[in-house]
Design a protein around this motif. Sequence first.
Motif, PDB file in Angstrom:
ATOM      1  N   GLY A 216       0.728  -1.099   0.205  1.00  0.00           N
ATOM      2  CA  GLY A 216      -0.105   0.006  -0.076  1.00  0.00           C
ATOM      3  C   GLY A 216       0.850   1.332  -0.106  1.00  0.00           C
ATOM      4  N   GLY A 217       0.163   2.272  -0.442  1.00  0.00           N
ATOM      5  CA  GLY A 217       1.076   3.576  -0.565  1.00  0.00           C
ATOM      6  C   GLY A 217       1.634   4.095   0.623  1.00  0.00           C
ATOM      7  N   SER A 218       0.799   4.156   1.760  1.00  0.00           N
ATOM      8  CA  SER A 218       1.477   4.564   2.944  1.00  0.00           C
ATOM      9  C   SER A 218       2.683   3.571   3.614  1.00  0.00           C
ATOM     10  N   CYS A 219       2.374   2.259   3.301  1.00  0.00           N
ATOM     11  CA  CYS A 219       3.633   1.472   3.815  1.00  0.00           C
ATOM     12  C   CYS A 219       4.957   1.835   2.975  1.00  0.00           C
ATOM     13  N   ARG A 220       4.772   2.065   1.507  1.00  0.00           N
ATOM     14  CA  ARG A 220       5.903   2.528   0.535  1.00  0.00           C
ATOM     15  C   ARG A 220       6.544   3.781   1.109  1.00  0.00           C
ATOM     16  N   ALA A 221       5.599   4.871   1.532  1.00  0.00           N
ATOM     17  CA  ALA A 221       6.060   5.995   2.132  1.00  0.00           C
ATOM     18  C   ALA A 221       6.910   5.610   3.403  1.00  0.00           C
ATOM     19  N   LEU A 222       6.417   4.880   4.400  1.00  0.00           N
ATOM     20  CA  LEU A 222       7.125   4.430   5.618  1.00  0.00           C
ATOM     21  C   LEU A 222       8.595   4.016   5.066  1.00  0.00           C
ATOM     22  N   ALA A 223       8.416   2.809   4.289  1.00  0.00           N
ATOM     23  CA  ALA A 223       9.806   2.293   3.638  1.00  0.00           C
ATOM     24  C   ALA A 223      10.868   3.339   3.345  1.00  0.00           C
ATOM     25  N   ARG A 224      10.378   4.580   2.526  1.00  0.00           N
ATOM     26  CA  ARG A 224      11.055   5.374   2.109  1.00  0.00           C
ATOM     27  C   ARG A 224      11.741   6.176   3.228  1.00  0.00           C
ATOM     28  N   PHE A 226      12.278   4.983   6.512  1.00  0.00           N
ATOM     29  CA  PHE A 226      12.984   3.965   6.980  1.00  0.00           C
ATOM     30  C   PHE A 226      14.225   3.972   6.293  1.00  0.00           C
ATOM     31  N   ILE A 227      14.396   3.916   5.187  1.00  0.00           N
ATOM     32  CA  ILE A 227      15.609   3.766   4.368  1.00  0.00           C
ATOM     33  C   ILE A 227      16.382   4.884   4.592  1.00  0.00           C
ATOM     34  N   GLU A 228      15.805   6.173   4.390  1.00  0.00           N
ATOM     35  CA  GLU A 228      16.401   7.283   4.710  1.00  0.00           C
ATOM     36  C   GLU A 228      17.006   7.300   6.229  1.00  0.00           C
ATOM     37  N   GLN A 229      16.221   7.002   7.032  1.00  0.00           N
ATOM     38  CA  GLN A 229      16.722   7.003   8.581  1.00  0.00           C
ATOM     39  C   GLN A 229      17.784   6.249   8.831  1.00  0.00           C
ATOM     40  N   LEU A 230      17.883   5.059   8.219  1.00  0.00           N
ATOM     41  CA  LEU A 230      18.773   3.904   8.467  1.00  0.00           C
ATOM     42  C   LEU A 230      20.230   4.211   7.583  1.00  0.00           C
ATOM     43  N   ARG A 244      12.206  -7.118  13.534  1.00  0.00           N
ATOM     44  CA  ARG A 244      11.047  -6.710  14.093  1.00  0.00           C
ATOM     45  C   ARG A 244      11.360  -5.703  14.984  1.00  0.00           C
ATOM     46  N   GLY A 245      12.601  -5.657  15.903  1.00  0.00           N
ATOM     47  CA  GLY A 245      12.812  -4.801  16.898  1.00  0.00           C
ATOM     48  C   GLY A 245      13.129  -3.415  16.079  1.00  0.00           C
ATOM     49  N   GLU A 246      13.791  -3.343  15.035  1.00  0.00           N
ATOM     50  CA  GLU A 246      14.157  -2.450  14.347  1.00  0.00           C
ATOM     51  C   GLU A 246      13.069  -1.745  13.659  1.00  0.00           C
ATOM     52  N   ALA A 247      12.003  -2.284  13.068  1.00  0.00           N
ATOM     53  CA  ALA A 247      10.715  -1.922  12.376  1.00  0.00           C
ATOM     54  C   ALA A 247      10.077  -1.456  13.722  1.00  0.00           C
ATOM     55  N   ARG A 248       9.868  -2.059  14.742  1.00  0.00           N
ATOM     56  CA  ARG A 248       9.011  -1.331  15.922  1.00  0.00           C
ATOM     57  C   ARG A 248       9.842   0.210  16.378  1.00  0.00           C
ATOM     58  N   ARG A 249      11.050   0.028  16.563  1.00  0.00           N
ATOM     59  CA  ARG A 249      11.853   1.310  16.767  1.00  0.00           C
ATOM     60  C   ARG A 249      11.306   2.707  16.015  1.00  0.00           C
ATOM     61  N   LEU A 250      11.572   2.076  14.727  1.00  0.00           N
ATOM     62  CA  LEU A 250      11.136   3.117  13.696  1.00  0.00           C
ATOM     63  C   LEU A 250       9.708   3.682  13.487  1.00  0.00           C
ATOM     64  N   SER A 251       8.962   2.773  13.700  1.00  0.00           N
ATOM     65  CA  SER A 251       7.398   3.022  13.780  1.00  0.00           C
ATOM     66  C   SER A 251       6.893   3.632  14.929  1.00  0.00           C
ATOM     67  N   SER A 261       5.533  17.317  13.017  1.00  0.00           N
ATOM     68  CA  SER A 261       6.984  17.368  12.809  1.00  0.00           C
ATOM     69  C   SER A 261       7.327  16.884  11.790  1.00  0.00           C
ATOM     70  N   MET A 262       6.332  16.243  10.950  1.00  0.00           N
ATOM     71  CA  MET A 262       6.656  15.414   9.718  1.00  0.00           C
ATOM     72  C   MET A 262       7.124  16.342   8.601  1.00  0.00           C
ATOM     73  N   SER A 263       7.118  17.539   8.655  1.00  0.00           N
ATOM     74  CA  SER A 263       7.577  18.442   7.541  1.00  0.00           C
ATOM     75  C   SER A 263       9.055  18.284   7.364  1.00  0.00           C
ATOM     76  N   HIS A 264       9.729  17.842   8.503  1.00  0.00           N
ATOM     77  CA  HIS A 264      11.088  17.695   8.261  1.00  0.00           C
ATOM     78  C   HIS A 264      11.563  16.735   7.712  1.00  0.00           C
ATOM     79  N   VAL A 265      10.751  15.682   7.118  1.00  0.00           N
ATOM     80  CA  VAL A 265      10.882  14.151   6.722  1.00  0.00           C
ATOM     81  C   VAL A 265      11.158  14.511   5.143  1.00  0.00           C
ATOM     82  N   ARG A 266      12.127  14.395   4.371  1.00  0.00           N
ATOM     83  CA  ARG A 266      12.459  14.305   3.186  1.00  0.00           C
ATOM     84  C   ARG A 266      11.856  13.457   2.267  1.00  0.00           C
TER      85      ARG A 266
END
Length: 510
Positions: A216-224, A226-230, A244-251, A261-266
Amino acid sequence: MTSEKAAAWLPDMTAPGPGRVGVVDIGSNTVRLVVYDAPTRLPIPIFNEKAECGLVRGMAESGRLYPDGVSEALRSLRRFNLLSRSMGVERLALVATAAVREADDGPDFVAQVDEIFGVPVRVVSGHEEARLSAIGALSGNQEADGLLADLGGGSCDFQEMSLGGFGHSGTLPLGHLRVMEAADGSMKAARKLVASNLKEVPWLSEIEGRTLYLAGGSCRALARVFIEQLNYPLHVIDGFTLRRGEARRLSSVLAGIGPESMSHVRGISSNRQRTLPYAATVIDGLLKMCEPKTVTFSGFGMREGQLLEMIPPAIRGQDPLLAGAARMAERTGRFAITGEEVYDWMAPLFPSGRDAVSRIRMAACMLSDIGWSEHPDYRAEHAFLRILRLPFAGLTHHDRVLLAVAVFVRYKGDAKNPVVSPVRSLLSDQEIEIAGSVGLALRLAHNLSGSAPGLLKSTRFEVDGDKIALVLPDNNDGGGDDGRDIFVSEAVERRLRQMAKSLGKSAHFA
């Protein structure tokens, strides 16, 4: 023994395809037209446009589709109808999901869309939407085992997958727009809403220790994000996998910072920025409930599932990677030797059997002439980056790097080159060596034959312990007017020695 012959791998490219097909996805948040030129199993879209309409906005109170969203959707759908006709689309499927199926005025809206296209709208149930999404996700991984969660604007749909088969399915009103409206800006209320809804699906706990697949589109946006943050080295969403632990931390972090605060996310649109914390809250709740071992993001979902249902069984059964590679080679190649010819020629050099590595070797052979039209100084780098980002299903991130390194070396690249460094960690040292050996064999094949078809069949390898003999025809032995002379040169001999050395062997002409 030799490896399995190429014919065992290759898709039947003569199977008739359905021509140009289109899928109109009428979702709770967006409407989208995707057009495919469909001679292969999962073709690359030739057109993809969406309009954000927010049909589900305010529906919890009114029971009706968002009026402004209806106007925007109908305007966009009229454009999509005209475009699909102009593009020569032969088959068109219209699929509507949660908002349309639940709204009081959903049938009136469907009637207007039917009139625009002259094609009936398929209003799918949540269970059917989950099944189509799972078919799309499985397009790249027939052995998937765990739970597919497709998060849209109006609902979150679930489908259990057991090594290619389907188990439980379900749907909950946990779309990111619905959760945002119901929580009225409170992330605490959003977490409570998600938790109470997930408790209504007790079988979700059976996913423990397996994989959670997100679509889904929201999950793809989350993946982007996560990729940026990691600082993850490969910016490809399909196949992106986390523990799972890494995914939980990021979500949890995204769900906690709130929309302001999301305006700072590229790299995320302003509309997504408002709703992404609520999507992250749903995913975080799923991770708590399911306790999967890993989380894998899928670049394919409901639209691809609908597409697969529209194509003939003979094409649907093709390997998506090899079918895509065959079509790309057909469109970008010149007079070159075929992947089948190269694969069979190099077979004696590598272990026998049909496995994951030999599949990637087959794909490398098919794509080994992909950079012929590039400037010689940039062929290696351009081929590497192009293959690393192929929009094909059936490739894990590990496989992408293995394939890209092999073709990089084929074009005189070195696996120690800085261009490889960012993704090198995705392969072991042994796998880097394997990719290098395949690349050197590809380089020798093209150098030996001049990339002309048919010549490799006049030569063969004989492997005896730590020695490799490249057997060439005699001048009067059926090798053409020039016999072995067409194959012998200082450059060929040098390439032969380099390839043999990478395999821990010596080599000579025979």
